[in-house]
Design an enzyme around this catalytic site. Structure first.
Site, PDB file in Angstrom:
ATOM      1  N   LYS A 201       3.977   9.656  82.551  1.00  0.00           N
ATOM      2  CA  LYS A 201       2.617  10.143  82.799  1.00  0.00           C
ATOM      3  C   LYS A 201       2.394  11.472  82.066  1.00  0.00           C
ATOM      4  O   LYS A 201       3.355  12.090  81.577  1.00  0.00           O
ATOM      5  CB  LYS A 201       2.400  10.312  84.304  1.00  0.00           C
ATOM      6  CG  LYS A 201       3.338  11.325  84.957  1.00  0.00           C
ATOM      7  CD  LYS A 201       3.290  11.256  86.480  1.00  0.00           C
ATOM      8  CE  LYS A 201       4.239  12.272  87.103  1.00  0.00           C
ATOM      9  NZ  LYS A 201       4.365  12.083  88.566  1.00  0.00           N
TER      10      LYS A 201
ATOM     11  N   ARG B  81       0.372  12.128 100.716  1.00  0.00           N
ATOM     12  CA  ARG B  81      -0.375  12.364  99.483  1.00  0.00           C
ATOM     13  C   ARG B  81      -1.048  11.073  99.035  1.00  0.00           C
ATOM     14  O   ARG B  81      -2.257  11.006  98.904  1.00  0.00           O
ATOM     15  CB  ARG B  81       0.600  12.897  98.424  1.00  0.00           C
ATOM     16  CG  ARG B  81      -0.058  13.508  97.232  1.00  0.00           C
ATOM     17  CD  ARG B  81       0.951  13.988  96.220  1.00  0.00           C
ATOM     18  NE  ARG B  81       1.722  12.901  95.620  1.00  0.00           N
ATOM     19  CZ  ARG B  81       2.439  13.008  94.515  1.00  0.00           C
ATOM     20  NH1 ARG B  81       2.509  14.186  93.897  1.00  0.00           N
ATOM     21  NH2 ARG B  81       3.095  11.997  94.031  1.00  0.00           N
TER      22      ARG B  81
ATOM     23  N   TYR C  61      -3.140  43.965  75.404  1.00  0.00           N
ATOM     24  CA  TYR C  61      -4.306  44.055  76.288  1.00  0.00           C
ATOM     25  C   TYR C  61      -3.938  44.739  77.598  1.00  0.00           C
ATOM     26  O   TYR C  61      -2.892  44.449  78.192  1.00  0.00           O
ATOM     27  CB  TYR C  61      -4.838  42.661  76.623  1.00  0.00           C
ATOM     28  CG  TYR C  61      -5.576  41.984  75.501  1.00  0.00           C
ATOM     29  CD1 TYR C  61      -6.705  42.570  74.925  1.00  0.00           C
ATOM     30  CD2 TYR C  61      -5.161  40.743  75.043  1.00  0.00           C
ATOM     31  CE1 TYR C  61      -7.398  41.928  73.906  1.00  0.00           C
ATOM     32  CE2 TYR C  61      -5.847  40.088  74.035  1.00  0.00           C
ATOM     33  CZ  TYR C  61      -6.967  40.682  73.470  1.00  0.00           C
ATOM     34  OH  TYR C  61      -7.642  40.036  72.478  1.00  0.00           O
TER      35      TYR C  61
ATOM     36  N   MET D 228      -3.772  35.023  73.844  1.00  0.00           N
ATOM     37  CA  MET D 228      -4.050  33.600  73.596  1.00  0.00           C
ATOM     38  C   MET D 228      -3.154  33.024  72.507  1.00  0.00           C
ATOM     39  O   MET D 228      -2.620  31.922  72.631  1.00  0.00           O
ATOM     40  CB  MET D 228      -5.521  33.423  73.212  1.00  0.00           C
ATOM     41  CG  MET D 228      -5.923  31.961  73.083  1.00  0.00           C
ATOM     42  SD  MET D 228      -7.615  31.754  72.536  1.00  0.00           S
ATOM     43  CE  MET D 228      -8.535  32.371  73.925  1.00  0.00           C
TER      44      MET D 228
HETATM   45  C1  LIG Z   1       5.714  11.986  88.921  1.00  0.00           C
HETATM   46  C2  LIG Z   1       6.251  10.956  89.831  1.00  0.00           C
HETATM   47  C3  LIG Z   1       7.561  10.482  89.679  1.00  0.00           C
HETATM   48  C4  LIG Z   1       8.561  11.137  88.754  1.00  0.00           C
HETATM   49  O1  LIG Z   1       9.023  12.307  89.385  1.00  0.00           O
HETATM   50  P1  LIG Z   1      10.098  13.289  88.704  1.00  0.00           P
HETATM   51  O2  LIG Z   1      10.312  14.324  89.740  1.00  0.00           O
HETATM   52  O3  LIG Z   1       9.450  13.821  87.472  1.00  0.00           O
HETATM   53  O4  LIG Z   1      11.302  12.485  88.400  1.00  0.00           O
HETATM   54  C5  LIG Z   1       7.953   9.423  90.453  1.00  0.00           C
HETATM   55  N1  LIG Z   1       7.105   8.855  91.346  1.00  0.00           N
HETATM   56  C6  LIG Z   1       5.856   9.296  91.541  1.00  0.00           C
HETATM   57  C7  LIG Z   1       4.985   8.628  92.546  1.00  0.00           C
HETATM   58  C8  LIG Z   1       5.379  10.369  90.804  1.00  0.00           C
HETATM   59  O5  LIG Z   1       4.150  10.827  91.010  1.00  0.00           O
END
Ligand SMILES: *Cc1c(COP(=O)(O)O)cnc(C)c1O
Length: 351
Positions: free
Chosen positions: A22, A117, A240, A288
């Site tokens: 992802k 969640r 800055y 930046m």
């Molecule tokens: C992002 C995610 C993972 C992977 O988790 P890592 O800690 O990066 O290995 C697995 N399952 C779900 C549902 C996630 O959202």
């Protein structure tokens, strides 16, 4: 990265080792990441959102399963159909909508065992098991759940979630295969492996066992160039807000990388940069496009205009810079900006 996948697959065997790609492969490029993992042997990939799956499907071809963690979003039904995406169904409504979608692609069921969640409560899995007509015509790959505290092995929630997950799987008369462990979950031991594990961050070299030696190989090296070198006198300020004031004469280098490149502004007066194994502190604010580093202690020939310094590398790894920024390796990688020149190494790296 391929070596990391093999390390995790070996540790989790006989469970299948999937890969979470992802957020554009944790910022490293979903297509090159997915095709490299495919070559390593990975056959199941997960993304967060359906739109992210398009590049992954293109990279891995038709055969692998491409799961969508967000679930089934009917407003983009066409994306699921065209790219043969497998939703991770997280509500009864999604189960019904997916059934109506009539797509001959396996789906996952997401049960929430305590992270609160995403996912259905465990008793909904029981209801699905008790009423087979709810799943009629639907190919179920696995039942999934997600750990909240896998990176803290002693946390009581791990065992509580494991117990709830086992109970949810046992609700079915025919035992359901499970998928539970993220990267850190794999290191909680075989009880947590079930039929499939789905690591993300460990593939990309971030330590899945914080506080212990990193079992993964480093994946990312990030370099930037010195634009200019200058001397400042005692009492002069830098950057800055004039937040750094030299307490003695210092030699500084201005480096072409800044918060627009993912070098968090929280690294102002905190982060470090590696020059040939010496660590030079960031002085003043991260701006930046630039940072200023104190190179007073470095030999002249190592730090001149045009020299490269290492922002992430063996002497200051992704976990170390994340700690200095007050964040985690995940956020460092997914923040990496778009104006780096990216080079992929190894077999099958894209041209
Ligand atoms: C992002 C995610 C993972 C992977 O988790 P890592 O800690 O990066 O290995 C697995 N399952 C779900 C549902 C996630 O959202």
């Amino acid at each position: 990265m391929a070596a990391n996948w093999r390390i995790l697959a070996e540790r989790a065997a006989p469970a299948e080792c999937a890969a979470v790609v992802k957020a554009d492969g944790y910022g490293l490029g979903a297509a090159p990441v997915a095709s490299s993992l495919l070559r390593a042997g990975c056959r199941t990939f997960f993304v967060a959102l359906p739109a992210e799956a398009v590049a992954v499907r293109a990279a891995v071809g038709d055969a692998p399963v491409v799961g969508v963690l967000a679930g089934y979003l009917p407003e983009v039904a066409e994306l699921y159909r065209r790219h043969r995406l497998s939703p991770v169904l997280s509500t009864m409504e999604q189960v019904a909508a997916w059934r109506a979608h009539r797509c001959a692609v396996p789906a996952f069921i997401h049960v929430d065992t305590g992270i609160n969640r995403l996912g259905m409560p465990p008793d909904h899995v029981e209801a699905l098991a008790a009423q087979p007509e709810l799943l009629a015509g639907l190919e179920l790959a696995l039942v999934m759940s997600h750990l909240a505290c896998a990176d803290e092995p002693a946390h009581a929630l791990n065992a509580a979630q494991l117990k709830a997950f086992r109970a949810a799987l046992a609700a079915s008369p025919t035992p359901l295969p499970g998928c539970f462990a993220n990267s850190s979950g794999i290191f909680l031991g075989p009880d947590y492996h079930f039929a499939m594990v789905r690591p993300g961050v460990a593939l990309y070299g971030v330590n899945p066992t914080p506080g212990r030696p990193n079992p993964m190989r480093p994946v990312v090296t990030l370099r930037a160039r010195i634009l200019q070198v200058r001397q400042v006198d005692r009492g002069e300020s830098v950057g800055y807000g004039a937040t750094f004031v030299a307490s003695s004469a210092r030699k500084l280098a201005t480096v072409a990388v800044g918060y627009a490149d993912g070098l968090h502004r929280a690294l102002s007066n905190r982060g470090r940069v590696a020059c040939h194994s010496c660590l030079a502190p960031i002085v003043g604010r991260v701006s930046m496009d630039m940072i200023t580093i104190d190179i007073s202690e470095l030999p002249h020939e190592l730090a001149r205009p045009g020299s490269e310094v290492t922002i992430i590398g063996p002497d200051y790894d992704v976990d170390a810079i994340a700690a200095d920024a007050g964040t985690i390796g995940y956020e460092m990688l997914t923040s990496l900006g778009r104006r780096y020149q990216r080079r992929y190494h190894g077999a099958g790296a894209p041209a």
